[in-house]
Design a protein around this motif. Sequence first.
Motif, PDB file in Angstrom:
ATOM      1  N   LYS A  62       0.849  -1.192   0.000  1.00  0.00           N
ATOM      2  CA  LYS A  62       0.000   0.000   0.000  1.00  0.00           C
ATOM      3  C   LYS A  62       0.881   1.237   0.000  1.00  0.00           C
ATOM      4  N   LEU A  63       0.593   2.156  -0.902  1.00  0.00           N
ATOM      5  CA  LEU A  63       1.364   3.391  -1.001  1.00  0.00           C
ATOM      6  C   LEU A  63       0.670   4.557  -0.314  1.00  0.00           C
ATOM      7  N   THR A  64      -0.657   4.471  -0.158  1.00  0.00           N
ATOM      8  CA  THR A  64      -1.411   5.569   0.441  1.00  0.00           C
ATOM      9  C   THR A  64      -2.361   5.035   1.506  1.00  0.00           C
ATOM     10  N   GLN A  65      -2.823   5.953   2.365  1.00  0.00           N
ATOM     11  CA  GLN A  65      -3.788   5.595   3.396  1.00  0.00           C
ATOM     12  C   GLN A  65      -4.683   6.795   3.680  1.00  0.00           C
ATOM     13  N   LYS A  66      -5.935   6.531   3.971  1.00  0.00           N
ATOM     14  CA  LYS A  66      -6.879   7.586   4.296  1.00  0.00           C
ATOM     15  C   LYS A  66      -6.558   8.174   5.666  1.00  0.00           C
ATOM     16  N   ALA A  67      -6.717   9.483   5.792  1.00  0.00           N
ATOM     17  CA  ALA A  67      -6.510  10.174   7.068  1.00  0.00           C
ATOM     18  C   ALA A  67      -7.518  11.303   7.137  1.00  0.00           C
ATOM     19  N   GLY A  68      -8.629  11.046   7.829  1.00  0.00           N
ATOM     20  CA  GLY A  68      -9.691  12.047   7.879  1.00  0.00           C
ATOM     21  C   GLY A  68     -10.263  12.276   6.500  1.00  0.00           C
ATOM     22  N   ASN A  69     -10.272  13.519   6.061  1.00  0.00           N
ATOM     23  CA  ASN A  69     -10.764  13.842   4.726  1.00  0.00           C
ATOM     24  C   ASN A  69      -9.658  13.842   3.676  1.00  0.00           C
ATOM     25  N   GLY A  70      -8.455  13.472   4.079  1.00  0.00           N
ATOM     26  CA  GLY A  70      -7.334  13.517   3.147  1.00  0.00           C
ATOM     27  C   GLY A  70      -6.705  12.154   2.925  1.00  0.00           C
ATOM     28  N   THR A  71      -5.575  12.164   2.259  1.00  0.00           N
ATOM     29  CA  THR A  71      -4.832  10.945   1.954  1.00  0.00           C
ATOM     30  C   THR A  71      -3.358  11.184   2.241  1.00  0.00           C
ATOM     31  N   LEU A  72      -2.744  10.268   2.983  1.00  0.00           N
ATOM     32  CA  LEU A  72      -1.326  10.349   3.298  1.00  0.00           C
ATOM     33  C   LEU A  72      -0.583   9.195   2.656  1.00  0.00           C
ATOM     34  N   LEU A  73       0.713   9.341   2.480  1.00  0.00           N
ATOM     35  CA  LEU A  73       1.533   8.223   2.048  1.00  0.00           C
ATOM     36  C   LEU A  73       1.754   7.284   3.225  1.00  0.00           C
ATOM     37  N   THR A  74       1.743   5.994   2.954  1.00  0.00           N
ATOM     38  CA  THR A  74       2.112   5.018   3.976  1.00  0.00           C
ATOM     39  C   THR A  74       3.626   5.069   4.174  1.00  0.00           C
ATOM     40  N   GLN A  75       4.105   4.324   5.150  1.00  0.00           N
ATOM     41  CA  GLN A  75       5.550   4.258   5.351  1.00  0.00           C
ATOM     42  C   GLN A  75       6.232   3.745   4.085  1.00  0.00           C
ATOM     43  N   GLU A  76       5.629   2.720   3.453  1.00  0.00           N
ATOM     44  CA  GLU A  76       6.203   2.168   2.230  1.00  0.00           C
ATOM     45  C   GLU A  76       6.179   3.189   1.094  1.00  0.00           C
ATOM     46  N   GLY A  77       5.102   3.986   1.037  1.00  0.00           N
ATOM     47  CA  GLY A  77       5.005   5.027   0.017  1.00  0.00           C
ATOM     48  C   GLY A  77       6.063   6.092   0.202  1.00  0.00           C
ATOM     49  N   ARG A  78       6.293   6.490   1.462  1.00  0.00           N
ATOM     50  CA  ARG A  78       7.312   7.492   1.741  1.00  0.00           C
ATOM     51  C   ARG A  78       8.707   6.963   1.437  1.00  0.00           C
ATOM     52  N   GLU A  79       8.934   5.679   1.771  1.00  0.00           N
ATOM     53  CA  GLU A  79      10.245   5.098   1.509  1.00  0.00           C
ATOM     54  C   GLU A  79      10.521   5.022   0.012  1.00  0.00           C
ATOM     55  N   LEU A  80       9.492   4.674  -0.778  1.00  0.00           N
ATOM     56  CA  LEU A  80       9.651   4.617  -2.225  1.00  0.00           C
ATOM     57  C   LEU A  80       9.963   6.000  -2.792  1.00  0.00           C
ATOM     58  N   LEU A  81       9.232   7.002  -2.322  1.00  0.00           N
ATOM     59  CA  LEU A  81       9.474   8.374  -2.776  1.00  0.00           C
ATOM     60  C   LEU A  81      10.845   8.860  -2.333  1.00  0.00           C
ATOM     61  N   ASP A  82      11.231   8.539  -1.110  1.00  0.00           N
ATOM     62  CA  ASP A  82      12.535   8.960  -0.602  1.00  0.00           C
ATOM     63  C   ASP A  82      13.673   8.361  -1.423  1.00  0.00           C
ATOM     64  N   GLU A  83      13.523   7.087  -1.809  1.00  0.00           N
ATOM     65  CA  GLU A  83      14.557   6.453  -2.615  1.00  0.00           C
ATOM     66  C   GLU A  83      14.667   7.132  -3.979  1.00  0.00           C
ATOM     67  N   TYR A  84      13.541   7.495  -4.550  1.00  0.00           N
ATOM     68  CA  TYR A  84      13.545   8.179  -5.845  1.00  0.00           C
ATOM     69  C   TYR A  84      14.217   9.544  -5.716  1.00  0.00           C
ATOM     70  N   ARG A  85      13.847  10.277  -4.666  1.00  0.00           N
ATOM     71  CA  ARG A  85      14.460  11.593  -4.445  1.00  0.00           C
ATOM     72  C   ARG A  85      15.969  11.454  -4.253  1.00  0.00           C
ATOM     73  N   LYS A  86      16.349  10.479  -3.448  1.00  0.00           N
ATOM     74  CA  LYS A  86      17.768  10.267  -3.167  1.00  0.00           C
ATOM     75  C   LYS A  86      18.526   9.966  -4.445  1.00  0.00           C
ATOM     76  N   TYR A  87      17.925   9.145  -5.290  1.00  0.00           N
ATOM     77  CA  TYR A  87      18.566   8.762  -6.544  1.00  0.00           C
ATOM     78  C   TYR A  87      18.709   9.958  -7.476  1.00  0.00           C
ATOM     79  N   THR A  88      17.624  10.734  -7.612  1.00  0.00           N
ATOM     80  CA  THR A  88      17.671  11.866  -8.532  1.00  0.00           C
ATOM     81  C   THR A  88      18.609  12.954  -8.035  1.00  0.00           C
ATOM     82  N   ILE A  89      18.654  13.160  -6.723  1.00  0.00           N
ATOM     83  CA  ILE A  89      19.561  14.166  -6.165  1.00  0.00           C
ATOM     84  C   ILE A  89      21.010  13.821  -6.495  1.00  0.00           C
ATOM     85  N   GLN A  90      21.340  12.532  -6.444  1.00  0.00           N
ATOM     86  CA  GLN A  90      22.724  12.121  -6.637  1.00  0.00           C
ATOM     87  C   GLN A  90      23.145  12.101  -8.105  1.00  0.00           C
TER      88      GLN A  90
END
Length: 288
Positions: free
Chosen positions: A63-91
Amino acid sequence: MKFESEGLISLNINGEIYDYKLYQSLESLARTRSQRKSAKELNISHTVFNRRILKAEDKLGIKLTQKAGNGTLLTQEGRELLDEYRKYTIQIEKTSNINIAGGHISSGLLESIHLPFNTNVYSSSDKDAFELAKRGVVDILTLDDPLLAYELNIDFTPIAYDYLVLISSPNSKEVNSINDLEGLEFVNVEGSAQRLAWNSLEHYDIDYNLKYTVNSQFDAFKMVKNSKNLHSFLNASYFKGNEILKFDTRHVISIIKVNEDKPEVDRFIEYLLNDGQKLIEKQGFTLI
């Protein structure tokens, strides 16, 4: 914000290719916390946006996202996937954009406000971000807690104040005084400003138990709310809770200039300390 596909990259994960569109979606959702707002930002329909996420979840098996009230947040796995992409592109990218790495709270703050600069933001723990800074791949380091800078005798620039609030499980006993914290079990967030809360409890001679340790405040919040008798101290800028240790846990959110050779970095810091303060205050932080 305008998104361009030119120059963006794809990543191969377990033999499957995930192109920039998925990461654009996760990047936008991390900032807006709303699928509809992100779809509008990306100039696609909400249906297309949702299908993009669901297709990736099905292929990845997580799961990449999760409901939070009226919004949607990234799950831990979603954040880790995004963080890896950011880390890769930054480098790998040589860009005029300002590359920023830092703790989840401080980097999340800079992600949440619309700044008149082109930035790439990588969110992690303070220590992991510092490792990136040492390798020379970021221009600005952000810190959720200035302890690391103090320990290494590094000059830092405060941009806001924050404090910690007590988050408790539903139906747990009400906390009205310091003594009510005696014997409670807590979720610890590694590399966060929570040390201020634990130091305070020890100062007041309160016995407590750190039962679990997680990597982000969002994971701690989810764990506490889904349990019967757990607690945690989390940043007031992101979470509403009991302010019993408000004055004991007040601390600065700060930045460190890493790249001395990029003029945009100085202009960015100057903006945060002046016109940007109004934007920072709107995100729930106290002004310097």
